[in-house]
Design an enzyme around this catalytic site. Structure first.
Site, mmCIF file in Angstrom:
data_model
loop_
_atom_site.group_PDB
_atom_site.id
_atom_site.type_symbol
_atom_site.label_atom_id
_atom_site.label_comp_id
_atom_site.label_asym_id
_atom_site.label_seq_id
_atom_site.Cartn_x
_atom_site.Cartn_y
_atom_site.Cartn_z
ATOM 1 N N LYS A 158 0.829 -1.211 0.000
ATOM 2 C CA LYS A 158 0.000 0.000 0.000
ATOM 3 C C LYS A 158 0.866 1.266 0.000
ATOM 4 O O LYS A 158 0.624 2.193 -0.758
ATOM 5 C CB LYS A 158 -0.920 -0.030 1.237
ATOM 6 C CG LYS A 158 -1.952 -1.154 1.163
ATOM 7 C CD LYS A 158 -2.737 -1.317 2.435
ATOM 8 C CE LYS A 158 -1.988 -2.005 3.543
ATOM 9 N NZ LYS A 158 -1.595 -3.406 3.311
ATOM 10 N N ILE A 159 1.896 1.294 0.859
ATOM 11 C CA ILE A 159 2.718 2.507 0.962
ATOM 12 C C ILE A 159 3.636 2.644 -0.256
ATOM 13 O O ILE A 159 3.742 3.727 -0.847
ATOM 14 C CB ILE A 159 3.532 2.493 2.279
ATOM 15 C CG1 ILE A 159 2.575 2.508 3.474
ATOM 16 C CG2 ILE A 159 4.493 3.675 2.336
ATOM 17 C CD1 ILE A 159 3.227 2.257 4.828
ATOM 18 N N THR A 237 11.599 4.368 5.832
ATOM 19 C CA THR A 237 10.462 4.695 6.713
ATOM 20 C C THR A 237 9.765 3.405 7.120
ATOM 21 O O THR A 237 8.621 3.433 7.568
ATOM 22 C CB THR A 237 9.428 5.609 6.004
ATOM 23 O OG1 THR A 237 9.009 4.941 4.814
ATOM 24 C CG2 THR A 237 9.992 6.965 5.658
ATOM 25 N N SER A 238 10.448 2.266 6.948
ATOM 26 C CA SER A 238 9.758 0.996 7.163
ATOM 27 C C SER A 238 10.069 0.398 8.539
ATOM 28 O O SER A 238 9.283 0.541 9.464
ATOM 29 C CB SER A 238 10.111 0.027 6.040
ATOM 30 O OG SER A 238 8.950 -0.618 5.600
ATOM 31 N N ARG A 239 11.207 -0.251 8.673
ATOM 32 C CA ARG A 239 11.647 -0.760 9.972
ATOM 33 C C ARG A 239 13.169 -0.649 10.030
ATOM 34 O O ARG A 239 13.861 -0.949 9.037
ATOM 35 C CB ARG A 239 11.236 -2.223 10.181
ATOM 36 C CG ARG A 239 9.773 -2.426 10.517
ATOM 37 C CD ARG A 239 9.397 -1.863 11.896
ATOM 38 N NE ARG A 239 7.990 -2.023 12.219
ATOM 39 C CZ ARG A 239 7.035 -1.127 11.982
ATOM 40 N NH1 ARG A 239 7.316 0.029 11.399
ATOM 41 N NH2 ARG A 239 5.786 -1.366 12.341
ATOM 42 N N ASP A 263 13.526 7.332 9.181
ATOM 43 C CA ASP A 263 12.440 7.559 10.136
ATOM 44 C C ASP A 263 12.421 6.441 11.179
ATOM 45 O O ASP A 263 11.675 6.508 12.148
ATOM 46 C CB ASP A 263 11.092 7.610 9.394
ATOM 47 C CG ASP A 263 9.946 7.969 10.320
ATOM 48 O OD1 ASP A 263 10.073 8.988 11.029
ATOM 49 O OD2 ASP A 263 8.942 7.227 10.367
ATOM 50 N N GLU A 268 15.978 1.730 17.798
ATOM 51 C CA GLU A 268 15.175 2.903 18.160
ATOM 52 C C GLU A 268 14.402 2.731 19.471
ATOM 53 O O GLU A 268 14.030 3.718 20.107
ATOM 54 C CB GLU A 268 14.198 3.252 17.032
ATOM 55 C CG GLU A 268 13.059 2.243 16.869
ATOM 56 C CD GLU A 268 12.086 2.618 15.761
ATOM 57 O OE1 GLU A 268 12.546 2.944 14.665
ATOM 58 O OE2 GLU A 268 10.860 2.574 16.009
ATOM 59 N N HIS A 300 10.385 7.982 13.987
ATOM 60 C CA HIS A 300 9.230 7.121 13.671
ATOM 61 C C HIS A 300 7.935 7.941 13.646
ATOM 62 O O HIS A 300 6.952 7.595 14.309
ATOM 63 C CB HIS A 300 9.141 5.963 14.684
ATOM 64 C CG HIS A 300 8.503 4.742 14.097
ATOM 65 N ND1 HIS A 300 8.995 3.472 14.293
ATOM 66 C CD2 HIS A 300 7.411 4.580 13.315
ATOM 67 C CE1 HIS A 300 8.228 2.595 13.663
ATOM 68 N NE2 HIS A 300 7.258 3.256 13.054
ATOM 69 N N GLN A 301 7.963 9.026 12.874
ATOM 70 C CA GLN A 301 6.806 9.906 12.832
ATOM 71 C C GLN A 301 6.069 9.858 11.497
ATOM 72 O O GLN A 301 5.128 10.619 11.291
ATOM 73 C CB GLN A 301 7.231 11.350 13.138
ATOM 74 C CG GLN A 301 8.028 12.021 12.010
ATOM 75 C CD GLN A 301 8.254 13.503 12.249
ATOM 76 O OE1 GLN A 301 9.065 13.872 13.070
ATOM 77 N NE2 GLN A 301 7.540 14.352 11.532
ATOM 78 N N ALA A 302 6.498 8.945 10.598
ATOM 79 C CA ALA A 302 5.896 8.956 9.259
ATOM 80 C C ALA A 302 4.387 8.727 9.305
ATOM 81 O O ALA A 302 3.639 9.255 8.490
ATOM 82 C CB ALA A 302 6.573 7.917 8.371
ATOM 83 N N PHE A 303 3.930 7.958 10.277
ATOM 84 C CA PHE A 303 2.489 7.641 10.354
ATOM 85 C C PHE A 303 1.682 8.799 10.944
ATOM 86 O O PHE A 303 0.457 8.760 10.935
ATOM 87 C CB PHE A 303 2.281 6.411 11.267
ATOM 88 C CG PHE A 303 2.476 6.727 12.726
ATOM 89 C CD1 PHE A 303 3.745 6.847 13.254
ATOM 90 C CD2 PHE A 303 1.384 6.956 13.566
ATOM 91 C CE1 PHE A 303 3.930 7.170 14.598
ATOM 92 C CE2 PHE A 303 1.561 7.277 14.909
ATOM 93 C CZ PHE A 303 2.848 7.380 15.427
#
Ligand SMILES: NC(=O)c1ccc[n+]([C@@H]2O[C@H](COP(=O)([O-])OP(=O)(O)OC[C@H]3O[C@@H](n4cnc5c(N)ncnc54)[C@H](O)[C@@H]3O)[C@@H](O)[C@H]2O)c1
Length: 351
Positions: A158-159, A237-239, A263, A268, A300-303
């Protein structure tokens, strides 16, 4: 009056409370206890007496913690995330149900990836500080036109697909790799699938959008980096564990990598989402990354958009509604979900 079901929410911040309180008004509204601490071996005892647990990306759902939840007779964990690499699904099998939010806003994450690309390319993160200091020099800020360059996207879910569509709009040549290619999407959006080797060799920007699995752990390692263009920009921006941080640091030092937007970060868990501005950072690799002008780290702010948080809250609570109503669990996951004889497909629940 009917007793409300009790849910223990771990690793909660004020914004979680805000969006979950707004959403927790349905027929089955819950008694939510917001716990700021992460779920871990140390905090697992807090689940005693709760009917469900809600966890986030850095909560520990390894076997010892799940064992504790099972002993405390907690039957279900509702993840308020899409990724579930922090859950030992095998240890959960037939003992505790795991629900997640498979999709909330692919735009939130894809747009953040683009924000990182633009900032790194045009040095916006540095220009912001320069002009605030009345330094109007543009030395060192030379960027490149994204138009006409090649973007390689790893993971066309999806992303990844949302990102490919946006980058298409920039006039970029868009290519992708996925372990399970989606040719229909490739045709609709206008990208082509390539081998990883080709993607590494041809891409000016590489963005990671696959899940963290044993196959993708340290996907970006010394060998992968040695195959990339010398000025490549890497966006993750994944893991965090998709990238071998030592290899990334070597690549940056040797100028094999032009820039990196992170991200997420391998280690982290101890740092992201926390205000540690009064402490010295005790992770040398993260500290080193933060000193480099061509590295941009966000925590980790992409969401983190209004739309995504609303959807996360409503889906998490409707997952719990379905669980407590004994209904089919559309968003349940288990380690057998990818098998053809997946029980959820037939019976609506994984076990
Ligand atoms: N930074 C954030 O705030 C944030 C928020 C949401 C999701 N994420 C991360 O983004 C990832 C992607 O999310 P999504 O919603 O697009 O997931 P998705 O499930 O829709 O897509 C994942 C894609 O990766 C592919 N894939 C699986 N194994 C692969 C492999 N070995 N190599 C290459 N591709 C592989 C799948 O076939 C699928 O097309 C999630 O796994 C999560 O880790 C990060």
């Amino acid at each position: 009056m009917k007793k409300k079901l009790r849910v223990a929410f771990f690793d909660t911040k004020p914004y979680d409370r805000h969006f979950f309180d707004l959403a927790n008004t349905g027929e089955t509204s819950y008694e939510i206890t917001y716990i700021p601490e992460r779920l871990s071996r140390r905090t697992a005892h807090l689940v005693e007496g709760f009917d469900a647990v809600c966890a986030f990306v850095n909560d520990d759902l390894s076997k010892p913690v799940l064992d504790h939840l099972v002993e405390a007779k907690v039957p279900v964990v509702a993840l308020r995330s899409a990724g579930y690499n922090n859950v030992d699904l095998q240890a959960a099998w037939e003992r505790i149900h795991i629900l997640r939010v498979p999709a909330y806003s692919p735009y939130a994450v894809a747009e953040h990836a683009v924000a990182m690309m633009l900032s790194l390319n045009r040095k916006l993160h540095r220009a912001y500080y320069r002009t605030r200091d009345n330094n109007f020099s543009i030395n060192g800020f030379l960027g490149f036109d994204m138009n006409g360059k090649t973007a390689g996207v790893i993971g066309t879910g999806k992303i990844g697909r949302t990102l490919l569509s946006i980058l298409k709009g920039f006039g970029m040549r868009i290519i992708a790799y996925d372990a399970f290619p989606n040719e229909k999407a490739a045709e609709e959006i206008g990208f082509s699938y390539h081998t990883l080797e080709e993607l590494y060799a041809e891409s000016d920007i590489i963005s990671l959008h696959c899940p963290l699995t044993p196959d993708t752990h340290h996907l970006i390692n010394h060998e992968a980096i040695s195959r990339m263009k010398p000025s490549v920009m890497i966006i993750n921006t994944s893991r965090g564990q998709l990238v071998d941080t030592d290899a990334l640091l070597d690549g940056l030092r040797e100028k094999r990598i032009g820039s990196a937007g992170l991200d997420v970060y391998e280690e982290e868990g101890e740092y992201f989402f926390e205000d540690l501005s009064n402490e010295a950072l005790d992770d040398d690799r993260l500290a080193r990354l933060l000193t480099l002008p061509n590295v941009l780290v966000t925590s980790h702010q992409a969401f983190f958009t209004e739309e995504a948080l609303r959807k996360i809250a409503s889906t998490t609570l409707s997952n719990l509604d379905a669980w407590f109503a004994g209904e089919a669990l559309e968003n349940e996951i288990c380690y057998r979900c990818n098998e053809p004889e997946c029980r959820k497909e037939k019976a609506g629940r994984c076990f």
